[in-house]
Write a protein that holds these residues in place. Structure first.
Motif, PDB file in Angstrom:
ATOM      1  N   MET A 250     100.037 -13.312  32.965  1.00 54.84           N
ATOM      2  CA  MET A 250     100.751 -14.402  33.618  1.00 54.84           C
ATOM      3  C   MET A 250     101.795 -13.853  34.583  1.00 54.84           C
ATOM      4  SD  MET A 250     101.187 -17.320  30.668  1.00 54.84           S
ATOM      5  CE  MET A 250     102.049 -16.269  29.513  1.00 54.84           C
ATOM      6  N   ILE A 251     101.702 -12.578  34.905  1.00 53.83           N
ATOM      7  CA  ILE A 251     102.656 -11.937  35.810  1.00 53.83           C
ATOM      8  C   ILE A 251     102.241 -12.190  37.257  1.00 53.83           C
ATOM      9  CG2 ILE A 251     103.609  -9.728  36.572  1.00 53.83           C
ATOM     10  CD1 ILE A 251     103.314  -8.730  33.721  1.00 53.83           C
ATOM     11  N   ILE A 252     103.207 -12.535  38.086  1.00 56.18           N
ATOM     12  CA  ILE A 252     102.968 -12.777  39.509  1.00 56.18           C
ATOM     13  C   ILE A 252     103.619 -11.663  40.306  1.00 56.18           C
ATOM     14  CG2 ILE A 252     103.368 -14.343  41.444  1.00 56.18           C
ATOM     15  CD1 ILE A 252     103.454 -16.644  39.452  1.00 56.18           C
ATOM     16  N   ASN A 253     102.836 -11.042  41.177  1.00 54.30           N
ATOM     17  CA  ASN A 253     103.340  -9.997  42.072  1.00 54.30           C
ATOM     18  C   ASN A 253     103.674 -10.600  43.426  1.00 54.30           C
ATOM     19  OD1 ASN A 253     103.062  -7.856  40.247  1.00 54.30           O
ATOM     20  ND2 ASN A 253     100.934  -7.545  40.799  1.00 54.30           N
ATOM     21  N   ILE A 254     104.870 -10.298  43.919  1.00 56.74           N
ATOM     22  CA  ILE A 254     105.279 -10.732  45.254  1.00 56.74           C
ATOM     23  C   ILE A 254     105.624  -9.480  46.051  1.00 56.74           C
ATOM     24  CG2 ILE A 254     106.890 -12.126  46.603  1.00 56.74           C
ATOM     25  CD1 ILE A 254     107.337 -13.815  44.099  1.00 56.74           C
ATOM     26  N   SER A 255     104.858  -9.223  47.111  1.00 59.40           N
ATOM     27  CA  SER A 255     105.049  -8.013  47.913  1.00 59.40           C
ATOM     28  C   SER A 255     105.280  -8.374  49.373  1.00 59.40           C
ATOM     29  CB  SER A 255     103.831  -7.091  47.809  1.00 59.40           C
ATOM     30  OG  SER A 255     103.586  -6.710  46.475  1.00 59.40           O
ATOM     31  N   ALA A 256     106.069  -7.536  50.039  1.00 57.39           N
ATOM     32  CA  ALA A 256     106.291  -7.687  51.479  1.00 57.39           C
ATOM     33  C   ALA A 256     106.162  -6.319  52.121  1.00 57.39           C
ATOM     34  CB  ALA A 256     107.663  -8.284  51.761  1.00 57.39           C
ATOM     35  N   THR A 257     105.438  -6.266  53.242  1.00 54.22           N
ATOM     36  CA  THR A 257     105.207  -5.008  53.944  1.00 54.22           C
ATOM     37  C   THR A 257     105.646  -5.141  55.400  1.00 54.22           C
ATOM     38  OG1 THR A 257     103.292  -4.530  52.534  1.00 54.22           O
ATOM     39  CG2 THR A 257     103.480  -3.286  54.580  1.00 54.22           C
ATOM     40  N   THR A 258     106.634  -4.324  55.790  1.00 51.25           N
ATOM     41  CA  THR A 258     107.132  -4.323  57.158  1.00 51.25           C
ATOM     42  C   THR A 258     107.440  -2.883  57.567  1.00 51.25           C
ATOM     43  OG1 THR A 258     109.501  -4.511  56.604  1.00 51.25           O
ATOM     44  CG2 THR A 258     108.232  -6.560  56.730  1.00 51.25           C
TER      45      THR A 258
ATOM     46  N   SER B 188     102.641 -10.977  50.446  1.00 50.85           N
ATOM     47  CA  SER B 188     101.431 -11.112  49.637  1.00 50.85           C
ATOM     48  C   SER B 188     101.830 -11.575  48.246  1.00 50.85           C
ATOM     49  CB  SER B 188     100.696  -9.771  49.560  1.00 50.85           C
ATOM     50  OG  SER B 188      99.625  -9.835  48.648  1.00 50.85           O
ATOM     51  N   VAL B 189     101.129 -12.598  47.751  1.00 47.25           N
ATOM     52  CA  VAL B 189     101.411 -13.146  46.420  1.00 47.25           C
ATOM     53  C   VAL B 189     100.121 -13.148  45.621  1.00 47.25           C
ATOM     54  CG1 VAL B 189     102.351 -15.095  45.115  1.00 47.25           C
ATOM     55  CG2 VAL B 189     103.151 -14.652  47.457  1.00 47.25           C
TER      56      VAL B 189
END
Length: 229
Positions: free
Chosen positions: A121-129, A113-114
Motif C-alpha cells: 500500500m506504499i505510494i512512491n512520489i518521484s520528481a526528476t529535474t 511520477s506517482v
C-alpha cells in the motif's frame, strides 16, 4: 544438396576472410561511435536528478491491544490506494503545486511520477529535474498539498510519510556507461553490416582461383599488373 552446403560454407569462409582483413576499420568505427556518444553524454545531455518520497496509509488500531481493529479497514485502505495515486497525479493537485512553485503545470506533469509499489500500500512520489533541490521541493510540495486536499475534502488524516524526499547527490541520468555500451554495439553492428553488404555486392574477380570457379574453365595464363609511374 552437398554442393549447395559446400558453396555456402565457402561463402562464409570468404566472408570471414573479407571482414578479417578489415577488422581494424571495424574497431575504429566502433571506437568512434563510443567516443562520440561519450562526448555527447558528458557535454551535451543535461544531468537529471531524482528525488523520491514514500507515503503510506496508517491503519487504524484498537486502543487496548494495538492491533488492527478489523480486516475491513485493511480492505478499505487497499482499495483507496489507486484513488490516491490518481488524485496525486491529477490536474488539481499538480496545478496547485505548479502555482506554489511558480512553474507551469505541464512542467510538473513532465517531471513527476506517482506509482504504487507492487503488492503493497506504499505510494512512491518521484520528481526528476536538472536541479536536485528543485526535485526535492516538488516532491515535498506535492505531498503537503495532497495531505491538505484529502483532509479538507475527504476527511482523511491517516496518511504518513514513510521515507522523506532527499536532495540527490548523484544524477539519475544520463548513464555514461550504458550509453557508451549501446554506442559500441551500434557501431559494431553497423560496420559489420556495411562490410557484409559490400561483400555481397562485390562482383569482381580477384584472382585466378575465383576465375576458374565462376567461369568453369582453367586459367592458362595471368597478365601481371605493373603500376605505371
Amino acid at each position: 544438396m552437398e554442393e549447395m552446403n559446400e558453396e555456402i560454407e565457402i561463402n562464409l569462409l570468404e566472408l570471414f576472410e573479407y571482414i578479417k582483413k578489415r577488422i581494424l576499420k571495424v574497431i575504429i568505427a566502433t571506437l568512434v561511435c563510443m567516443i562520440a556518444v561519450g562526448a555527447i553524454t558528458i557535454f551535451v545531455i543535461p544531468e537529471k536528478y531524482t528525488s523520491t518520497a514514500r507515503i503510506f496509509p496508517k491503519l487504524e488500531t484498537s486502543s487496548d491491544s494495538g492491533t488492527v481493529s478489523s480486516t475491513s479497514s485493511i480492505s478499505v485502505n487497499t482499495s483507496m490506494i489507486n484513488n490516491y495515486v490518481e488524485l496525486i497525479g491529477g490536474t488539481t493537485i499538480l496545478g496547485e503545486v505548479a502555482e506554489t512553485l511558480n512553474m507551469e503545470r505541464d512542467e510538473i506533469q513532465d517531471c513527476i511520477s506517482v506509482s504504487n509499489e507492487s503488492d503493497t500500500m506504499i505510494i512512491n512520489i518521484s520528481a526528476t529535474t536538472t536541479d536536485p533541490e528543485l526535485s526535492k521541493e516538488i516532491v515535498d510540495t506535492t505531498i503537503d498539498i495532497f495531505y491538505t486536499e484529502i483532509k479538507d475534502k475527504l476527511d482523511v488524516e491517516n496518511m504518513i510519510t514513510v521515507d522523506e524526499a532527499e536532495v540527490a547527490e548523484t544524477p539519475s541520468s544520463p548513464s555514461f556507461f550504458r550509453n557508451v555500451a549501446i554506442a559500441a554495439l551500434v557501431g559494431l553492428v553497423l560496420s559489420l553490416g556495411y562490410y557484409f553488404i559490400m561483400f555481397m555486392l562485390d562482383t569482381h574477380i580477384h584472382n585466378k582461383e575465383e576465375a576458374e570457379k565462376y567461369l568453369g574453365v582453367p586459367v592458362i595464363g595471368v597478365i601481371p599488373y605493373f603500376d605505371d609511374k
